[in-house]
Design an enzyme around this catalytic site. Sequence first.
Site, PDB file in Angstrom:
ATOM      1  CG  ASP A  79       4.929   6.008 -17.102  1.00 48.88           C
ATOM      2  OD1 ASP A  79       3.757   6.210 -17.454  1.00 48.88           O
ATOM      3  OD2 ASP A  79       5.224   5.315 -16.103  1.00 48.88           O
ATOM      4  CG  ASP A 101      -0.245  12.380 -15.202  1.00 46.34           C
ATOM      5  OD1 ASP A 101      -1.399  12.869 -15.133  1.00 46.34           O
ATOM      6  OD2 ASP A 101       0.228  11.641 -14.323  1.00 46.34           O
ATOM      7  CG  HIS A 175       2.140   4.417  -9.937  1.00 49.01           C
ATOM      8  ND1 HIS A 175       1.998   5.780 -10.011  1.00 49.01           N
ATOM      9  CD2 HIS A 175       1.873   3.946 -11.182  1.00 49.01           C
ATOM     10  CE1 HIS A 175       1.672   6.122 -11.249  1.00 49.01           C
ATOM     11  NE2 HIS A 175       1.570   5.028 -11.978  1.00 49.01           N
TER      12      HIS A 175
HETATM   13  P1  13P Z   1       3.049  -0.485 -10.916  1.00 49.67           P
HETATM   14  O1  13P Z   1       4.308   0.013 -10.280  1.00 49.67           O
HETATM   15  O2  13P Z   1       1.964  -0.662  -9.939  1.00 49.67           O
HETATM   16  O3  13P Z   1       3.284  -1.690 -11.738  1.00 49.67           O
HETATM   17  O4  13P Z   1       2.516   0.685 -11.893  1.00 49.67           O
HETATM   18  C1  13P Z   1       3.247   1.052 -13.010  1.00 49.67           C
HETATM   19  C2  13P Z   1       2.662   2.227 -13.707  1.00 49.67           C
HETATM   20  O5  13P Z   1       1.479   2.421 -13.727  1.00 49.67           O
HETATM   21  C3  13P Z   1       3.612   3.134 -14.393  1.00 49.67           C
HETATM   22  O6  13P Z   1       2.996   4.255 -14.919  1.00 49.67           O
END
Ligand code: 13P
Length: 276
Positions: A79, A101, A175
């Site tokens: 991520d 990112d 998030h």
């Molecule tokens: P959430 O925490 O809102 O589920 O988002 C997760 C996310 O986008 C991780 O990159």
Amino acid sequence: MRKPLHTALNELRQKQKSTFAFNVQNFYQLEACKITAEKLKLPVIIQFSERFLRFLEDKYSVKFIMENFKSDYTYFHLDHCIDIDFIKFCIEAGFDSVMYDGSAFLIDENIKNSLIVKEHAEKFNCLVEGELGKVSGVEDGFGEEGSSYAEIQEIIRYVEETKIDLMALGIGNAHGFYENLEGIDLSILEEASKKLHPEQLFVLHGGTGLPKEVIKEAISYGVVKINISTQLKKETIDILKEFATNNSLYNEISYHTKMVEGLSNFFEQYLLEYTV
Ligand code: 13P
């Protein structure tokens, strides 16, 4: 036979379906993800924050995690990350996709770095996710409050120049839990999907708390990867609390079983709703 992630995602795109990328943070989640994907025979993305993956590398080695939890239906993804050396490490370790990112940078810088990542990733058959427009909130140490919306001319330029595999767009998503959904603007995704190549794949961050109709509309514009982190953390703690309330004796095996079963049900619900 394990399909490459690109094939699995393209198939979902054609069926107007999406899979999920779950941000795992412990071994119960890893185990439950793998069990569920294998049981349903559906592709699931196991997603790691940079911070958690560095922790795992330190304690167990990423190689060990991959040997145990990468399977015919589970795919590994890094991520949000801006450390190009760490991204290259994941690519070389055999990740199916990585995210660079650069959304906090100016577009020229974002494109330049995305291209460095893309060039390296291609040699290893690894997909690259890029982002334009900022998703608000902090995801395991990455990010900050304050979102911004992706701008259509920049989206077109970024995708044309980088040939990015997976495009994440800031559309007012965040998030964490949403206080309200007033800021969500799906028209950005809709316009992007009309102006880009019809097979362009999109990613939706901030999946926790989005209503079904928002998720389904986003999928109709080509979203094939929806990120879920906060809801998974909450579910994990809820199972733990429930177990602790109803069991006075410590028994790791029954706790382990309860945790993996509960989390498997959690993953299954998402997949049966949006991936089949
Ligand atoms: P959430 O925490 O809102 O589920 O988002 C997760 C996310 O986008 C991780 O990159």
